[in-house]
Design an enzyme around this catalytic site. Structure first.
Site, mmCIF file in Angstrom:
data_model
loop_
_atom_site.group_PDB
_atom_site.id
_atom_site.type_symbol
_atom_site.label_atom_id
_atom_site.label_comp_id
_atom_site.label_asym_id
_atom_site.label_seq_id
_atom_site.Cartn_x
_atom_site.Cartn_y
_atom_site.Cartn_z
ATOM 1 N N ASN A 13 1.132 -1.180 -0.040
ATOM 2 C CA ASN A 13 -0.001 -0.155 0.096
ATOM 3 C C ASN A 13 0.998 1.203 0.014
ATOM 4 O O ASN A 13 1.429 1.559 1.079
ATOM 5 C CB ASN A 13 -0.856 -0.076 1.273
ATOM 6 C CG ASN A 13 -1.507 1.320 1.400
ATOM 7 O OD1 ASN A 13 -1.729 2.062 0.417
ATOM 8 N ND2 ASN A 13 -2.322 1.578 2.566
ATOM 9 N N LYS A 15 0.221 4.356 -0.528
ATOM 10 C CA LYS A 15 -0.336 5.427 0.236
ATOM 11 C C LYS A 15 -0.065 6.721 -0.755
ATOM 12 O O LYS A 15 -0.053 6.554 -2.100
ATOM 13 C CB LYS A 15 0.146 5.826 1.574
ATOM 14 C CG LYS A 15 0.112 4.376 2.461
ATOM 15 C CD LYS A 15 0.271 4.569 3.874
ATOM 16 C CE LYS A 15 0.179 3.519 4.628
ATOM 17 N NZ LYS A 15 0.200 3.634 6.266
ATOM 18 N N HIS A 99 -9.264 1.985 4.776
ATOM 19 C CA HIS A 99 -8.083 1.974 5.309
ATOM 20 C C HIS A 99 -8.351 2.810 6.642
ATOM 21 O O HIS A 99 -9.208 3.935 6.181
ATOM 22 C CB HIS A 99 -7.221 2.627 4.464
ATOM 23 C CG HIS A 99 -5.674 2.475 5.171
ATOM 24 N ND1 HIS A 99 -5.301 3.344 5.952
ATOM 25 C CD2 HIS A 99 -4.764 1.578 4.919
ATOM 26 C CE1 HIS A 99 -4.100 3.039 6.433
ATOM 27 N NE2 HIS A 99 -3.817 1.740 5.823
ATOM 28 N N GLU A 171 -5.823 -4.651 10.177
ATOM 29 C CA GLU A 171 -4.970 -3.423 10.615
ATOM 30 C C GLU A 171 -5.185 -2.784 11.791
ATOM 31 O O GLU A 171 -5.863 -1.861 11.960
ATOM 32 C CB GLU A 171 -4.795 -2.631 9.404
ATOM 33 C CG GLU A 171 -4.260 -3.101 8.023
ATOM 34 C CD GLU A 171 -3.834 -2.112 7.136
ATOM 35 O OE1 GLU A 171 -2.672 -2.418 6.609
ATOM 36 O OE2 GLU A 171 -4.392 -0.939 6.883
HETATM 37 P P1 PGA Z 1 2.886 0.190 7.367
HETATM 38 O O1 PGA Z 1 1.192 0.620 6.832
HETATM 39 O O2 PGA Z 1 3.129 -1.238 6.953
HETATM 40 O O3 PGA Z 1 3.596 1.369 7.029
HETATM 41 O O4 PGA Z 1 2.427 0.293 8.924
HETATM 42 C C1 PGA Z 1 0.219 -0.320 6.657
HETATM 43 C C2 PGA Z 1 -0.849 0.197 5.941
HETATM 44 O O5 PGA Z 1 -1.455 1.053 6.406
HETATM 45 O O6 PGA Z 1 -1.549 -0.419 4.987
#
Ligand code: PGA
Length: 257
Positions: A13, A15, A99, A171
């Site tokens: 992901n 982002k 999310h 998550e």
């Molecule tokens: P992270 O993010 O691996 O940077 O903690 C995971 C996500 O938000 O899907």
């Protein structure tokens, strides 16, 4: 993981990171180090403006492309929004829905999440539905209640055969981007509960076919232990997925199981 009944999926992901130019560079760097035989499906979820670049760049690597969001209406006066059909037409296969960053920063509710899940499925996309508790909720001892509600709401009105096309990503909000990972036991407990909720709604056969990922500071050093859990069928990875070598290490951990 349990590869007998369901797919293992390692998904990045991104982002709001990487330009289209950086997307191509990532694909070029990934190509020579990506294991040829994969026991898992590899997905990269990228910003909307980079989707067509990503579909082209990853096509010959058998890496699927996912979007990070969609809008639930089919078309119309929704300035700035992108529909499920638009994503599908680009060659996108997955879409992240609900999310915690969208829930917290953009006011996405369980009801909106449910509408988006329906829109994605109707267009033939596979939703990656995110659920997770806050630190306060965990400390209050209401984690499983919170998760149950989110899963039930997200899947409301979705038929059993469509649920098989959904991926659920557990998550915990307190583990996202913090470097603080849930222990394998904590993650397994919740993923097990998610499967139990689906079993209660749609029976054991449907429940065992659904891929349930863990996400939240997953990285090359903790991936193997997390993926060794029966009900953890992959990862949704933020930070570590931005680096091709780290992403490949996590893919290799899934390959070993
Ligand atoms: P992270 O993010 O691996 O940077 O903690 C995971 C996500 O938000 O899907």
């Amino acid at each position: 993981m349990n590869t007998r009944y369901r797919k293992t999926i390692i998904a990045g992901n991104w982002k709001m990171n990487k330009t289209a130019t950086e997307t191509k560079k990532f694909a070029e760097e990934l190509k020579p180090i990506l294991p040829k035989a994969k026991r898992c499906e590899v997905v990269v979820c990228v910003p909307a403006c980079n989707l067509s670049t990503a579909v082209r760049a990853f096509r010959d690597m058998r890496v699927s492309v996912g979007a990070e969001n969609l809008y639930f209406e089919k078309s119309g006066a929704y300035t700035g929004e992108v529909s499920a059909e638009m994503l599908k037409d680009l060659g996108v296969k997955y879409v992240i829905i609900g999310h915690s960053e969208r829930r917290q920063l953009f006011g996405e509710t369980d009801i909106i999440v449910n509408k988006k899940v329906h829109a994605a499925l109707e267009a033939g996309l596979n939703p990656i539905i995110c659920v997770g508790e806050s630190l306060e909720e965990r400390e209050m001892g209401i984690t499983l209640d919170r998760i149950t509600l989110q899963v039930k709401a997200a899947l409301a009105g979705v038929s059993g055969d469509k649920i098989r096309k959904c991926v659920i990503a557990y998550e915990p909000i307190w583990a996202i981007g913090t470097g603080r990972t849930a222990t394998a036991e904590q993650a397994a407990e919740v993923c097990n509960e998610i499967r139990a909720v689906i079993r209660n709604m749609h029976g054991a056969r449907t429940a065992r076919s659904v891929t349930i990922q863990y996400g939240g500071s997953m990285n090359p050093s903790n991936a193997e232990e997390l993926l060794a859990q029966q009900d953890i069928d992959g990862g949704l990875i933020g930070g570590a997925a931005l680096d091709p070598a780290k992403f490949v290490s996590i893919i290799s951990a899934a390959n070993q199981e």
